[in-house]
Design a protein around this motif. Structure first.
Motif, PDB file in Angstrom:
ATOM      1  N   ARG A  75       0.067 -10.588  -3.915  1.00  0.00           N
ATOM      2  CA  ARG A  75      -0.400  -9.177  -3.620  1.00  0.00           C
ATOM      3  C   ARG A  75      -0.279  -8.301  -4.746  1.00  0.00           C
ATOM      4  NH1 ARG A  75      -4.161  -6.076  -1.378  1.00  0.00           N
ATOM      5  NH2 ARG A  75      -4.524  -6.048  -3.649  1.00  0.00           N
ATOM      6  N   MET A 120      -7.018  -9.674   3.239  1.00  0.00           N
ATOM      7  CA  MET A 120      -6.217  -8.657   3.255  1.00  0.00           C
ATOM      8  C   MET A 120      -5.222  -8.596   2.032  1.00  0.00           C
ATOM      9  SD  MET A 120      -4.442  -7.495   6.977  1.00  0.00           S
ATOM     10  CE  MET A 120      -3.514  -5.698   7.089  1.00  0.00           C
ATOM     11  N   ILE A 127      -9.143  -3.612   8.345  1.00  0.00           N
ATOM     12  CA  ILE A 127      -7.872  -3.419   7.850  1.00  0.00           C
ATOM     13  C   ILE A 127      -7.242  -2.068   8.290  1.00  0.00           C
ATOM     14  CG2 ILE A 127      -6.290  -3.188   5.634  1.00  0.00           C
ATOM     15  CD1 ILE A 127      -8.160  -5.141   4.465  1.00  0.00           C
ATOM     16  N   SER A 128      -7.975  -1.174   8.550  1.00  0.00           N
ATOM     17  CA  SER A 128      -7.453   0.063   8.890  1.00  0.00           C
ATOM     18  C   SER A 128      -6.937   0.169  10.139  1.00  0.00           C
ATOM     19  CB  SER A 128      -8.359   1.228   8.483  1.00  0.00           C
ATOM     20  OG  SER A 128      -9.173   1.710   9.609  1.00  0.00           O
ATOM     21  N   GLN A 171      -1.250   3.861  -1.599  1.00  0.00           N
ATOM     22  CA  GLN A 171      -2.517   3.839  -1.310  1.00  0.00           C
ATOM     23  C   GLN A 171      -2.829   3.737  -0.013  1.00  0.00           C
ATOM     24  OE1 GLN A 171      -5.475   1.674  -4.182  1.00  0.00           O
ATOM     25  NE2 GLN A 171      -3.267   0.582  -4.478  1.00  0.00           N
ATOM     26  N   LEU A 228      -5.608   5.148   2.169  1.00  0.00           N
ATOM     27  CA  LEU A 228      -6.870   4.608   2.269  1.00  0.00           C
ATOM     28  C   LEU A 228      -7.388   4.405   3.667  1.00  0.00           C
ATOM     29  CD1 LEU A 228      -7.177   2.923  -1.163  1.00  0.00           C
ATOM     30  CD2 LEU A 228      -8.156   5.062  -0.631  1.00  0.00           C
ATOM     31  N   TYR A 229      -6.133   3.849   4.270  1.00  0.00           N
ATOM     32  CA  TYR A 229      -6.266   3.301   5.592  1.00  0.00           C
ATOM     33  C   TYR A 229      -6.081   4.275   6.850  1.00  0.00           C
ATOM     34  CZ  TYR A 229      -7.530  -0.699   2.842  1.00  0.00           C
ATOM     35  OH  TYR A 229      -7.937  -1.413   1.910  1.00  0.00           O
ATOM     36  N   PRO A 261      -5.891  -7.788  -8.073  1.00  0.00           N
ATOM     37  CA  PRO A 261      -6.467  -6.528  -8.318  1.00  0.00           C
ATOM     38  C   PRO A 261      -5.936  -5.249  -7.548  1.00  0.00           C
ATOM     39  CG  PRO A 261      -8.000  -7.885  -7.681  1.00  0.00           C
ATOM     40  CD  PRO A 261      -7.039  -8.591  -7.621  1.00  0.00           C
ATOM     41  N   ALA A 262      -5.627  -4.267  -7.974  1.00  0.00           N
ATOM     42  CA  ALA A 262      -5.100  -3.102  -7.373  1.00  0.00           C
ATOM     43  C   ALA A 262      -6.188  -2.077  -7.149  1.00  0.00           C
ATOM     44  CB  ALA A 262      -3.943  -2.328  -8.062  1.00  0.00           C
ATOM     45  N   LEU A 287       0.923  -1.086   0.093  1.00  0.00           N
ATOM     46  CA  LEU A 287      -0.030   0.123   0.091  1.00  0.00           C
ATOM     47  C   LEU A 287       0.888   1.220   0.158  1.00  0.00           C
ATOM     48  CD1 LEU A 287      -2.821  -0.980   2.630  1.00  0.00           C
ATOM     49  CD2 LEU A 287      -2.994  -0.470   0.190  1.00  0.00           C
ATOM     50  N   VAL A 330      -8.140  -8.838  -1.539  1.00  0.00           N
ATOM     51  CA  VAL A 330      -9.062  -7.893  -1.983  1.00  0.00           C
ATOM     52  C   VAL A 330      -8.427  -6.319  -2.248  1.00  0.00           C
ATOM     53  CG1 VAL A 330     -10.968  -6.695  -1.183  1.00  0.00           C
ATOM     54  CG2 VAL A 330     -10.835  -8.946  -0.625  1.00  0.00           C
ATOM     55  N   PRO A 331      -8.848  -5.740  -3.377  1.00  0.00           N
ATOM     56  CA  PRO A 331      -8.528  -4.422  -3.578  1.00  0.00           C
ATOM     57  C   PRO A 331      -8.711  -3.448  -2.758  1.00  0.00           C
ATOM     58  CG  PRO A 331     -10.272  -5.009  -5.180  1.00  0.00           C
ATOM     59  CD  PRO A 331      -9.998  -6.331  -4.358  1.00  0.00           C
ATOM     60  N   PRO A 332      -7.629  -2.553  -2.233  1.00  0.00           N
ATOM     61  CA  PRO A 332      -8.326  -1.637  -1.326  1.00  0.00           C
ATOM     62  C   PRO A 332      -9.203  -0.466  -1.857  1.00  0.00           C
ATOM     63  CG  PRO A 332      -5.805  -1.021  -2.461  1.00  0.00           C
ATOM     64  CD  PRO A 332      -6.464  -2.591  -2.927  1.00  0.00           C
ATOM     65  N   THR A 333      -9.907   0.010  -0.947  1.00  0.00           N
ATOM     66  CA  THR A 333     -10.863   0.896  -1.441  1.00  0.00           C
ATOM     67  C   THR A 333     -11.374   1.981  -0.307  1.00  0.00           C
ATOM     68  OG1 THR A 333     -13.056   1.181  -2.122  1.00  0.00           O
ATOM     69  CG2 THR A 333     -12.773  -0.582  -0.861  1.00  0.00           C
ATOM     70  N   THR A 334     -12.104   2.857  -0.503  1.00  0.00           N
ATOM     71  CA  THR A 334     -12.544   3.833   0.274  1.00  0.00           C
ATOM     72  C   THR A 334     -13.956   3.229   1.087  1.00  0.00           C
ATOM     73  OG1 THR A 334     -13.940   5.070  -1.208  1.00  0.00           O
ATOM     74  CG2 THR A 334     -11.707   6.048  -0.854  1.00  0.00           C
TER      75      THR A 334
END
Lengths: 257, 325
Positions: B9, A100, B37-38, A39, A42-43, B13-14, A34, A103-107
């Motif tokens: 990773r 983790m 995750i955050s 990215q 995003l977190y 998909p990114a 990330l 899965v694609p990271p997203t908002t």
């Protein structure tokens, strides 16, 4: 069905010897990836980027040492019931770990914005008000972001104050709780630490039947002036009467800090 | 193995691709995942730091050196321990492995509990951020520091009266402590290099802490997605309810004590100062994620007792601020 003795010992060994190292590996890889792909925002809040990346590198060294360690590793002996519970935990954690990584990271989506109530928090500091006042002074109102407009709206709902000011704001679409048919918010999340504390803020836009053209969670740029909201039911007294609405790409840093 | 996970990773998909939107998860599932995750990405650096400091205490410092240099009078001793956080600013998640390290290194159970409850508030980062957020307004900073100190010492004192402190610990951790107290004389251990022992501590601590963190984060995320926050926000201006509502919010939000002041600042206009103080004191010590982490070390019964005492004292502090200050 309870595990036999051999499975029991194997599972115990896995849980104590490998589980922590593997979960750490997953987090370290996810964090580094990330960070390198830009990215991480995003977190978590940017103020943690350096610390988080530095600890991820140190974590990677420890994880590598954990994999390389060849000494005999003693594990505790436990009963079959406890081991079964451990087994369930291991499966659950593996699913989370895999998610983790793949899965694609997203908002966060507007589902969370609705749940947290737009403009119920996230603003109200003196800094925001000062920033907004300074920008108002320059006369270039299109520079004002969602954040500044929200802090102005919190101070004054006098339509005369806004009559000569055209707003141009970018955010995602989320419906007004009271009058979802006619009013939507151009919303952003304010993040102080990480996505968990994200507070939705937004400026209301009046457009009857907006759902026909725009979808919830679309990113849009709305241009227009604030006026008394035509909707009697809406949560806010004022709303933008849009002159132009463009669907835009999600910005690189979707959250505001 | 390390490379393999990096490759997976990189191949995954990114970005969320519009054309593949058929494959995307439902909003709420996706948000739960994002939130979990955050929390994990935010906390893990502190967990690693806590484990490293714990290894320093157990492996690199002479056995029991810290315990030897503290005052002998139990009350003064716990008071000094509650200030140790000034030197180990590892945030609340990192405090759990560190407190475990302290216990293996010779601290009593009640002393470790005192450290665990005091360190999240009495540490330089928390003090600076709380001051940045609130300055000296409404005595919030002072109430937070004094309240944290008082609660940690009262709870520590209560547990020091326990006839059998080992029974407060999970059997697994109690066994690890017994092992630790003899390992200083264990020649087999001494032949092992310090780095190798640090690695072993890393393996053992992560095997306990990481699953707890994952589960705690998942619970925190699920609660956030499915419990509407508006219920809590409606209660802000009542002197009693504002305190209780903010404690409930602190419990489910599970923000780190290092930065919770910035978070709660945005509620300053909605909630009375007592509610803010209760949030800042209770939330720093107890929340969903912390309970999962502390469960690695203490029995459920102990955690329930700690939660009740901390909760009552935080509420009392909040009410005091609302009615008196």
């Amino acid at each position: 069905m309870l595990p036999d003795r051999k499975t029991n010992a194997a599972l115990r060994y896995w849980a104590e010897r490998w589980q922590g190292v593997l979960l750490s590996l997953v987090v370290v890889v996810a964090t580094l990836w990330l960070g390198l792909s830009g990215q991480l925002g995003l977190y978590i809040h940017p103020r943690y980027f350096v610390f988080t990346m530095a600890m991820a590198v140190i974590g990677l060294v420890l994880v590598a040492a954990g994999f390389a360690r060849r000494r005999t590793f003693e594990v505790e002996r436990t009963g079959p019931v406890e081991t079964t519970l451990t087994g369930v935990g291991v499966v659950l954690l593996l699913v989370m770990g895999v998610a983790m990584v793949i899965v694609p990271p997203t908002t966060l989506s507007s589902a969370t914005a609705t749940q947290r109530e737009v403009n119920s928090g996230g603003l109200g500091t003196d800094d925001d008000a000062e920033q907004a006042a300074t920008l108002i002074g320059t006369g270039d109102f299109e520079q004002l972001s969602v954040r500044e407009w929200v802090s102005l709206l919190a101070q004054s709902s006098d339509p005369a104050f806004y009559s000569d000011k055209t707003a141009q704001v970018i955010g995602f679409v989320t419906p007004d709780a009271q009058d979802p048919e006619n009013v939507f918010y151009v919303a952003r999340f304010v993040v102080t630490c990480c996505a968990v504390d994200a507070q939705p803020i937004g400026v209301p836009v009046y457009l009857s039947g907006w759902q026909a053209e725009y979808e919830v969670d679309d990113w849009v740029q709305v241009t227009g002036r604030f006026d008394l909201s035509v909707s009697a039911a809406a949560s806010d007294p004022l709303a933008i009467t849009p002159v132009e609405i463009l669907v835009v790409d999600q910005p690189n840093d979707p959250y505001v800090y | 193995m390390v490379l393999a996970v990096f490759v997976v990773r990189a191949m995954s998909p990114a970005f969320v691709d519009e054309q593949l939107s058929d494959f995307s998860l439902p909003d709420r599932v996706q948000d739960t995942l994002t939130l979990a995750i955050s929390v994990i990405i935010e906390s893990v650096p502190f967990v690693f730091l806590g484990i490293l400091l714990s290894a320093v205490v157990q492996v690199w410092l002479p056995h029991g050196v810290l315990a030897r240099h503290l005052p002998r009078n139990p009350i003064l001793r716990r008071a000094s321990i509650s200030l140790l956080g000034m030197f180990f600013p590892v945030c609340e998640c990192g405090n759990v492995p560190l407190a475990r390290g302290f216990m293996v290194g010779g601290f009593t159970v009640s002393e470790s509990i005192t450290f665990l409850l005091a360190a999240p508030i009495l540490n330089p980062i928390t003090i600076i951020t709380t001051h940045q957020a609130f300055g000296w307004d409404g005595h919030i900073l002072v109430a937070r520091l004094l309240g944290g100190f008082l609660i940690a010492n009262v709870v520590g004192w209560l547990f020091s009266k326990h006839p059998n402190p080992q029974s407060l610990l999970t059997s697994r951790f109690a066994a690890a402590c017994m092992l630790g107290s003899t390992s200083g004389h264990d020649h087999a251990h001494n032949r092992e290099s310090r780095f190798s022992r640090t690695t072993e501590i890393f393996i053992r601590e992560t095997s306990v802490i990481m699953p707890a963190l994952f589960i705690g984060s998942a619970v925190a995320a699920l609660t956030q997605v499915f419990v509407p926050r508006s219920v809590l926000l409606a209660l802000g201006s009542n002197p009693v309810w504002s305190v209780l509502a903010m404690m409930a919010l602190a419990f489910i939000v599970a923000v780190c004590s290092n930065v919770d002041a910035f978070f709660v600042l945005s509620f300053g206009s909605t909630f009375l100062p007592g509610g803010i103080v209760a949030f800042l004191v209770f939330g720093a010590l107890i929340d969903v994620k912390m309970l999962a982490l502390m469960r690695t070390t203490f029995t459920s019964r102990t955690l329930l007792q700690i939660t009740v005492v901390v909760g009552l004292m935080s509420a009392a502090l909040g009410l005091l601020v609302n009615y008196v200050a």
